[in-house]
Design a protein around this motif. Structure first.
Motif, short mmCIF file in Angstrom:
data_model
loop_
_atom_site.label_atom_id
_atom_site.label_comp_id
_atom_site.label_asym_id
_atom_site.label_seq_id
_atom_site.Cartn_x
_atom_site.Cartn_y
_atom_site.Cartn_z
N PRO A 1 5.83 1.79 -11.13
CA PRO A 1 6.13 1.18 -9.82
C PRO A 1 5.64 1.99 -8.62
O PRO A 1 5.04 1.44 -7.70
CB PRO A 1 7.66 1.06 -9.83
CG PRO A 1 8.00 0.92 -11.27
CD PRO A 1 7.01 1.75 -12.02
N GLU A 2 5.86 3.29 -8.65
CA GLU A 2 5.51 4.10 -7.46
C GLU A 2 4.01 4.20 -7.25
O GLU A 2 3.54 4.66 -6.20
CB GLU A 2 6.08 5.52 -7.57
CG GLU A 2 7.58 5.59 -7.69
CD GLU A 2 8.06 5.51 -9.14
OE1 GLU A 2 7.34 5.95 -10.04
OE2 GLU A 2 9.15 4.96 -9.36
N HIS A 3 3.23 3.82 -8.24
CA HIS A 3 1.77 3.89 -8.11
C HIS A 3 1.15 2.54 -7.76
O HIS A 3 -0.04 2.48 -7.46
CB HIS A 3 1.15 4.39 -9.42
CG HIS A 3 1.35 5.87 -9.64
ND1 HIS A 3 0.48 6.82 -9.19
CD2 HIS A 3 2.35 6.54 -10.26
CE1 HIS A 3 0.92 8.02 -9.52
NE2 HIS A 3 2.05 7.89 -10.18
N CYS B 1 1.31 0.25 -5.34
CA CYS B 1 0.85 -0.16 -4.01
C CYS B 1 0.17 0.96 -3.24
O CYS B 1 0.08 0.91 -2.01
CB CYS B 1 2.03 -0.72 -3.20
SG CYS B 1 2.54 -2.35 -3.77
N LYS B 2 -0.29 1.96 -3.95
CA LYS B 2 -1.02 3.02 -3.26
C LYS B 2 -2.36 2.47 -2.76
O LYS B 2 -3.11 1.89 -3.55
CB LYS B 2 -1.27 4.19 -4.20
CG LYS B 2 -0.03 5.05 -4.46
CD LYS B 2 -0.12 5.88 -5.70
CE LYS B 2 -1.17 6.94 -5.63
NZ LYS B 2 -1.08 7.88 -6.78
N PRO B 3 -2.67 2.63 -1.49
CA PRO B 3 -3.97 2.14 -1.00
C PRO B 3 -5.08 3.14 -1.32
O PRO B 3 -4.80 4.29 -1.65
CB PRO B 3 -3.73 2.09 0.51
CG PRO B 3 -2.78 3.21 0.76
CD PRO B 3 -1.89 3.31 -0.46
N SER C 1 -5.91 -3.42 0.69
CA SER C 1 -4.62 -2.85 1.02
C SER C 1 -4.39 -2.67 2.53
O SER C 1 -3.55 -1.89 2.95
CB SER C 1 -4.37 -1.53 0.27
OG SER C 1 -5.28 -0.54 0.63
N ALA C 2 -5.14 -3.45 3.31
CA ALA C 2 -4.95 -3.48 4.77
C ALA C 2 -4.93 -2.07 5.36
O ALA C 2 -4.12 -1.76 6.23
CB ALA C 2 -3.67 -4.24 5.12
N TRP D 1 -2.57 8.81 3.63
CA TRP D 1 -3.69 8.30 2.84
C TRP D 1 -4.98 8.38 3.62
O TRP D 1 -6.06 8.56 3.06
CB TRP D 1 -3.44 6.86 2.41
CG TRP D 1 -2.26 6.72 1.49
CD1 TRP D 1 -1.08 6.09 1.77
CD2 TRP D 1 -2.13 7.25 0.16
NE1 TRP D 1 -0.22 6.20 0.69
CE2 TRP D 1 -0.85 6.90 -0.31
CE3 TRP D 1 -2.97 7.98 -0.66
CZ2 TRP D 1 -0.38 7.26 -1.57
CZ3 TRP D 1 -2.52 8.35 -1.92
CH2 TRP D 1 -1.24 7.99 -2.37
N TYR E 1 -3.03 -8.75 3.48
CA TYR E 1 -2.97 -8.11 2.16
C TYR E 1 -1.52 -7.70 1.92
O TYR E 1 -0.95 -6.91 2.67
CB TYR E 1 -3.86 -6.87 2.12
CG TYR E 1 -3.93 -6.23 0.75
CD1 TYR E 1 -4.99 -6.49 -0.10
CD2 TYR E 1 -2.91 -5.39 0.29
CE1 TYR E 1 -5.05 -5.93 -1.36
CE2 TYR E 1 -2.96 -4.83 -0.97
CZ TYR E 1 -4.03 -5.10 -1.80
OH TYR E 1 -4.09 -4.54 -3.05
N LEU E 2 -0.94 -8.28 0.93
CA LEU E 2 0.45 -7.96 0.61
C LEU E 2 0.50 -7.28 -0.75
O LEU E 2 -0.23 -7.65 -1.66
CB LEU E 2 1.30 -9.22 0.60
CG LEU E 2 1.32 -10.02 1.91
CD1 LEU E 2 2.02 -11.35 1.70
CD2 LEU E 2 2.02 -9.22 3.00
N CYS E 3 1.37 -6.33 -0.87
CA CYS E 3 1.54 -5.68 -2.17
C CYS E 3 3.03 -5.55 -2.43
O CYS E 3 3.76 -4.98 -1.62
CB CYS E 3 0.88 -4.30 -2.18
SG CYS E 3 1.00 -3.50 -3.80
N ILE F 1 5.87 -4.35 -5.20
CA ILE F 1 6.09 -3.58 -6.44
C ILE F 1 6.94 -4.40 -7.39
O ILE F 1 7.94 -5.00 -6.99
CB ILE F 1 6.77 -2.24 -6.11
CG1 ILE F 1 5.79 -1.34 -5.34
CG2 ILE F 1 7.26 -1.54 -7.38
CD1 ILE F 1 6.41 -0.08 -4.77
#
Lengths: 324, 275
Positions: free
Chosen positions: B76-78, B80-82, B118-119, B140, B222-224, B226
């Motif tokens: 999960p924590e990975h 939505c990483k842009p 990822s906007a 980032w 762009y939506l992400c 988790i």
């Protein structure tokens, strides 16, 4: 058996090394240390000097600080805190017992002032109750500080302890949770969660620039570190695209957020798995060190010199996982 | 007297001139559509496991790549990483560039970028401000400052979070410095990025990308979100132990490339390596 004795002795030495004055970097010239102040968010600031990072929460009711670095830096730290607020320091919270986080306790207790009520009046250790800041910590921090040799000033000992999983207070308009992390860096670790400001001060269960220090002599363990890191990740909520949101003040190193803790947690688990696999293959400590299980992470977290070298870290994990 | 008056008038005209550009700065603003003709297989379908050739990686980076398990992306924590600043221009990178001006002086204080994947949004500070201290947070996209060198925008970025050189586990450290050049040729924009990273590279890593001006471009949201899709015990981090990645040589074998070439390193960047 000789290996077991050797590893046990090594763990004890590491613990003594960390807890003793050697850990306080006596060679450091404290006069040259400059205290830097970084606004984090909400009411919370991060103060960087020598030793562990200090967290300060500032508000109408006064000042709360997490950890106190070395005694020699107390006046410099206090001068910077006074620039942020002229209100009294009411609370000091210790994340664990090591001197680079508690060395200034006695000074900050003296600089501060807290409100007592009920039937608590009178004089303790020559100080009028209420004329000094309260020092909060897990009970094991008090026990470890009480065992210090040479003894540290009684006025620097925690005045309020807790022995279950948490202690809570509401100060400066926000809930503050002191959450015990069992058997991690030591047996007395707490992380401090400022709920409205959305900041977590982690103490040494997380440092952005160092492999985790496992003080096995004070009850630390690799599994406890992993669980503490997972707890921080559970509490933290990142903002858009896994960035910002809950901010994390590490025990040592730069200001972080959840993504940084995730990288660190991944690193700790991967190295733990590598060493565990090597132990299953019956490799000796010397063979494990030669196999370089930290390869890929040393530039960011490793050290060849100082109190916590890469080799000491590998040795501590090896011993903790039952390597003989 | 007359000479002084003339000089004053000339100075006034110079100051009051509504347009003009003594630094040859060029306007980069607008909607830019990416062109993927360069490095297409790596940029869009994505690189294979163990495809490290042509990158000046060191031993530490190689072992990270060899240990990498794509399943990490389902943690999960990975999810939505842009892409960080140095990789954002490599992926799906429909880009908008605009600038922020100080109202009073009409000086450009910042050039801003929005990239579709990822906007991602970046700010390139143009007002001469200093980079943050080493104890400040990393992000980032890091902290970027820009200067004009003739008509090319040169950007220096520090304070990056740990990222990746390739989407197959080759890491880029948080100590890396990213230097970029944005060069406009009419309706084309060329971007050159140079990564210096003592932790994982033995030489600077240089790449280039291109865009075409596309005034009708509309970058979508762009939506992400988790979602836990694999039920794992807490604290599970997918990775391969030393020497246990069964897919590591697959790429080299399929393409008939010597394993030592596929494993990368500075020497694999140069033509004489083939000999």
């Amino acid at each position: 058996m000789p290996n077991l004795i050797k590893n046990s002795c090594a763990s004890l030495l590491i613990g003594l090394f960390i807890a003793s004055s050697a850990y306080t970097q006596t060679s450091q010239n404290f006069q040259q240390v400059e205290i830097k102040v970084l606004p984090v968010q909400g009411s919370v600031y991060m103060l960087v000097g020598a030793g562990g990072n200090v967290t300060a929460q500032i508000g109408e009711e006064g000042v709360l600080i997490v950890d106190t670095q070395y005694a020699e830096l107390s006046h410099k730290l206090h001068a910077e805190i006074k620039k942020l607020s002229d209100r009294p320091i009411q609370f000091v919270i210790n994340t664990h017992a090591h001197k680079d986080h508690t060395g200034g306790n006695a000074n900050f207790a003296k600089f501060g002032q807290s409100i007592f009520g009920g039937n608590v009046t009178g004089v303790v250790d020559g100080a009028q109750m209420g004329s000094q800041a309260k020092i909060l910590a897990h009970e094991n921090v008090l026990l470890r500080i009480a065992e210090e040799n040479p003894p540290i000033l009684f006025s620097g000992w925690p005045t309020d302890t807790f022995f279950r999983d948490k202690k809570e207070l509401f100060f400066n308009g926000e809930g503050v949770q002191i959450l015990h992390q069992p058997a991690a860096h030591t047996d007395g670790d707490s992380i401090v969660f400022f709920r409205r400001s959305d900041v977590i001060s982690t103490g040494d269960v997380f440092s952005s620039n160092l492999y985790p220090v496992i003080d096995s002599a004070l009850g630390g363990s690799i599994q406890g570190i992993i669980e503490a890191l997972s707890h921080i990740i559970d509490l933290a909520v990142p903002a858009l695209m896994q960035e910002g949101g809950t901010m994390i003040i590490p025990g040592h190193g730069r200001l972080c957020d959840e993504a940084d803790v995730v990288e660190y947690r991944d690193m700790v688990i991967i190295i733990r798995d590598r060493i565990e696999d090597m132990i299953k293959k019956r490799m000796t400590l010397e063979e494990v060190i030669a196999a370089r299980p930290t390869l890929g992470y040393d530039d960011q977290y490793g050290a060849q010199n100082g109190f916590w070298t890469t080799e000491r870290f590998v040795e501590a994990v090896y011993g903790d996982l039952g390597g003989t | 007297m007359l000479g002084q008056k003339l000089l004053k008038n000339l100075l006034f005209m110079l100051i009051a001139t509504p347009v003009g550009n003594i630094n040859a700065e060029i306007d980069l603003t607008g909607e830019w559509a990416p062109r993927y003709h360069e490095d297409l297989p790596e940029r869009i379908p994505g690189p294979s496991i163990g495809e490290f050739h042509g990158i000046p990686i060191n031993e530490a980076a190689r072992i990270r790549g060899e240990s990498w398990d794509p399943s990490i992306l389902s943690v999960p924590e990975h999810q939505c990483k842009p892409h960080p600043a140095d990789y954002a221009t490599r992926g799906p990178s429909h880009m908008r560039i605009w600038k922020t001006l100080d109202r009073a002086s009409q000086q450009v204080t910042a050039i801003r970028l929005h990239i579709s994947w990822s906007a991602s949004e970046r700010t390139i500070w143009m007002d001469g401000r200093r980079h943050p201290p080493d104890y400040g947070a990393h992000s980032w996209h890091g902290f970027s400052t820009g200067i004009w060198e003739g008509d090319q925008l040169t950007v220096t970025t520090t304070h990056l979070k740990q990222g990746w050189l390739r989407r197959n586990g080759l890491p880029r450290s948080e100590k890396a410095i990213l230097r970029e050049h944005f060069i406009r040729h009419g309706n084309y924009l060329t971007h050159i990025s140079i990564i210096e990273d003592d932790a994982f590279l033995t030489e600077p890593f240089i790449r280039s990308q291109n865009w075409v001006l596309e005034p009708f471009q509309q970058i979508g949201p762009y939506l992400c979100e988790i979602a836990v899709e694999v039920d794992r015990p807490q604290g599970t981090v997918p990775h391969y132990l030393f020497g246990q990645n069964p897919f590591l040589n697959e790429y080299a074998t399929r393409h008939g490339i010597p394993i030592e070439a596929a494993m990368g390193g500075a020497e694999t960047m140069y033509p004489d390596f083939i000999e």
